[in-house]
Motif scaffolding. Structure first.
Motif, mmCIF file in Angstrom:
data_model
loop_
_atom_site.group_PDB
_atom_site.id
_atom_site.type_symbol
_atom_site.label_atom_id
_atom_site.label_comp_id
_atom_site.label_asym_id
_atom_site.label_seq_id
_atom_site.Cartn_x
_atom_site.Cartn_y
_atom_site.Cartn_z
ATOM 1 N N HIS A 161 37.923 34.553 -33.961
ATOM 2 C CA HIS A 161 37.418 33.438 -34.766
ATOM 3 C C HIS A 161 38.454 32.316 -34.860
ATOM 4 O O HIS A 161 38.323 31.412 -35.688
ATOM 5 C CB HIS A 161 37.062 33.930 -36.170
ATOM 6 C CG HIS A 161 36.116 35.090 -36.177
ATOM 7 N ND1 HIS A 161 34.762 34.941 -35.939
ATOM 8 C CD2 HIS A 161 36.326 36.412 -36.363
ATOM 9 C CE1 HIS A 161 34.177 36.132 -35.992
ATOM 10 N NE2 HIS A 161 35.112 37.040 -36.255
ATOM 11 N N VAL A 164 37.435 28.625 -34.800
ATOM 12 C CA VAL A 164 36.478 28.149 -35.805
ATOM 13 C C VAL A 164 37.245 27.554 -36.979
ATOM 14 O O VAL A 164 38.028 28.253 -37.622
ATOM 15 C CB VAL A 164 35.577 29.299 -36.295
ATOM 16 C CG1 VAL A 164 34.589 28.790 -37.340
ATOM 17 C CG2 VAL A 164 34.848 29.935 -35.122
ATOM 18 N N GLU A 248 23.496 34.096 -36.098
ATOM 19 C CA GLU A 248 24.024 33.892 -34.755
ATOM 20 C C GLU A 248 25.552 33.996 -34.812
ATOM 21 O O GLU A 248 26.171 33.767 -35.863
ATOM 22 C CB GLU A 248 23.618 32.509 -34.239
ATOM 23 C CG GLU A 248 22.120 32.285 -34.137
ATOM 24 C CD GLU A 248 21.494 33.050 -32.974
ATOM 25 O OE1 GLU A 248 22.261 33.665 -32.192
ATOM 26 O OE2 GLU A 248 20.270 33.040 -32.848
ATOM 27 N N PRO A 249 26.208 34.355 -33.707
ATOM 28 C CA PRO A 249 27.673 34.522 -33.729
ATOM 29 C C PRO A 249 28.426 33.328 -34.289
ATOM 30 O O PRO A 249 29.380 33.503 -35.057
ATOM 31 C CB PRO A 249 28.012 34.756 -32.249
ATOM 32 C CG PRO A 249 26.784 35.388 -31.686
ATOM 33 C CD PRO A 249 25.628 34.737 -32.405
ATOM 34 N N ALA A 250 28.019 32.111 -33.935
ATOM 35 C CA ALA A 250 28.723 30.929 -34.434
ATOM 36 C C ALA A 250 28.559 30.798 -35.944
ATOM 37 O O ALA A 250 29.512 30.441 -36.660
ATOM 38 C CB ALA A 250 28.205 29.669 -33.734
ATOM 39 N N GLU A 251 27.359 31.110 -36.447
ATOM 40 C CA GLU A 251 27.121 31.049 -37.887
ATOM 41 C C GLU A 251 27.953 32.097 -38.612
ATOM 42 O O GLU A 251 28.533 31.824 -39.674
ATOM 43 C CB GLU A 251 25.635 31.273 -38.186
ATOM 44 C CG GLU A 251 24.706 30.214 -37.649
ATOM 45 C CD GLU A 251 23.257 30.574 -37.877
ATOM 46 O OE1 GLU A 251 22.536 29.774 -38.503
ATOM 47 O OE2 GLU A 251 22.833 31.656 -37.436
ATOM 48 N N SER A 253 30.771 33.438 -37.592
ATOM 49 C CA SER A 253 32.178 33.032 -37.539
ATOM 50 C C SER A 253 32.510 32.034 -38.635
ATOM 51 O O SER A 253 33.544 32.143 -39.304
ATOM 52 C CB SER A 253 32.508 32.432 -36.168
ATOM 53 O OG SER A 253 32.589 33.424 -35.174
ATOM 54 N N ARG A 254 31.643 31.049 -38.818
ATOM 55 C CA ARG A 254 31.879 30.052 -39.877
ATOM 56 C C ARG A 254 31.887 30.715 -41.245
ATOM 57 O O ARG A 254 32.706 30.380 -42.113
ATOM 58 C CB ARG A 254 30.826 28.946 -39.814
ATOM 59 C CG ARG A 254 31.013 27.972 -38.656
ATOM 60 C CD ARG A 254 30.158 26.733 -38.826
ATOM 61 N NE ARG A 254 28.732 27.053 -38.755
ATOM 62 C CZ ARG A 254 28.027 27.054 -37.625
ATOM 63 N NH1 ARG A 254 28.614 26.779 -36.472
ATOM 64 N NH2 ARG A 254 26.735 27.337 -37.643
#
Length: 371
Positions: A161, A164, A248-251, A253-254
């Motif tokens: 991460h 991010v 989702e992975p990006a969500e 991570s945030r």
């Protein structure tokens, strides 16, 4: 577990010339578990076959699909495979021509007779057994008739991460995520939160994740509703944020990067593997966890804080300590296992294990089967 398998499959083939053509996933899917299938479809490499577990004899075509590859990495968890104690995984293993690496996500201390018998047969049929913690390895060798030379400890992987950005926020953020259901212990975290009302600014507690599909099928959303009601009774409704979604992975991570502490209030004393714990540690976020085995093994010598099960007072004190110590996240990142917990390193260890199994066989390709 679909997320685990998707990440492992992706990194097993990453950087390997031609691997995307010669690799694939055989997934397990029941009619009532469409959500898990959707999560896997979003993240996984090529799905070459679906074993519909609510139809009899599905292992035969699953074995045929796997036999197109040279190694099968089979995820094992209770309640995933059909049959009593998941016994239909046994004819699958017998039908495999390729060597099989079986990854154990749970090793029970006191299994019933059938659970023990099935797991011992799995270990006998497998070419290699992977546990994700040394605690699980010790349980396996102490409580089951298993050849210890077959066992390899490879940790659960964690995403990176680092790229991010951390979002600024005015209030401390506490976070629990994962599929929701009884045993997650969220009720104890809510009771701990109610004891933190004097903090200024007051923390916000995010509970992220859908209800577990099997819990939803059998009980509906009763557990989530009970938590919402409890938050109201405790007067913490305004400090709890519910995220009822597959992220989702990006969500995700945030969300992880926004946390000041991850709270794992699990009731289980059996849990030898926790992907959420690994992700939090890998991200360098301080963890307050109950004393389940994986947390004890991973956090006992680090800055993560362990608390007794079902003890909201101890949990509240630990959260206070974490929030009051600004240098803790940096120290947490320092013991996060560094690159050794990252998926590329973890996948490389599976590749090395597969290579040893294939030493006397002609190389073909790599396959994985999720649970």
């Amino acid at each position: 577990m679909a997320t685990f398998n998707a990440a492992l499959a992706t990194h097993l083939t990453a950087g390997t010339p031609g691997a995307a053509v010669g690799s694939g996933v055989v997934r397990l899917l029941s009619q009532d578990n469409a959500g898990g299938g959707i999560a896997l479809d979003r993240a996984a490499p090529r799905v070459v076959h679906t074993w519909h577990t609510d139809r009899p004899g599905g292992w035969t075509t699953a074995a045929t699909a796997l036999n197109r590859f040279d190694v099968a990495v089979i995820q094992h968890e209770y309640g995933i495979y059909p049959g009593d104690a998941g016994a239909e995984v046994l004819p699958l293993l017998r039908a495999l021509k390729a060597p099989a690496i079986v990854v154990l996500h749970t090793v029970l201390t006191n299994p019933d007779h059938l659970q023990r018998a099935v797991l011992e047969q799995i270990a006998d049929l497998a070419d290699a057994i992977v546990t994700m913690t040394d605690t699980a390895r010790q349980r396996l060798t102490a409580n089951y008739e298993v050849n210890p030379r077959k066992i390899t400890v490879i940790p659960h992987g964690a995403a990176s991460h680092a790229g991010v950005p951390r979002e600024d926020h005015d209030r401390p953020n506490l976070l629990t995520w994962g599929l929701l259901g009884p045993g997650k212990g969220i009720e104890w975290a809510l009771r701990a939160l109610a004891q933190l009302g004097d903090l200024r600014p007051e923390p916000v507690y995010t509970i992220a994740g859908r209800t577990h599909p099997k819990v939803l099928e059998q009980q509906g959303d009763v557990y989530r509703a009970s938590l919402v009601n409890l938050a109201g009774e405790l007067g913490v409704t305004d400090t709890v944020r519910w995220v009822d979604a597959y992220l989702e992975p990006a969500e995700l991570s945030r969300l992880i990067r926004s946390a000041d502490a991850v709270v794992l209030p699990y009731d289980s004393t059996e849990q030898v593997t926790s992907g959420v714990l690994i992700e939090a540690v890998g991200a360098g976020i301080p963890v307050v966890a109950t004393e389940f085995p994986h947390a004890v093994e991973l956090l006992a010598d680090g800055p993560g804080l362990l608390v007794p099960h079902q003890d909201p007072e101890a949990m509240a004190l630990a959260i206070r300590h974490v929030l009051a110590e600004p240098g803790l996240p940096g120290r947490m990142a320092g013991i996060a296992g560094g690159p050794t917990l990252r998926w590329p390193a973890v996948a490389a260890r599976y590749q090395s294990l597969a290579a040893r199994l294939l030493a006397d066989r002609a190389p073909l390709a790599t396959a994985t089967i999720p649970a």
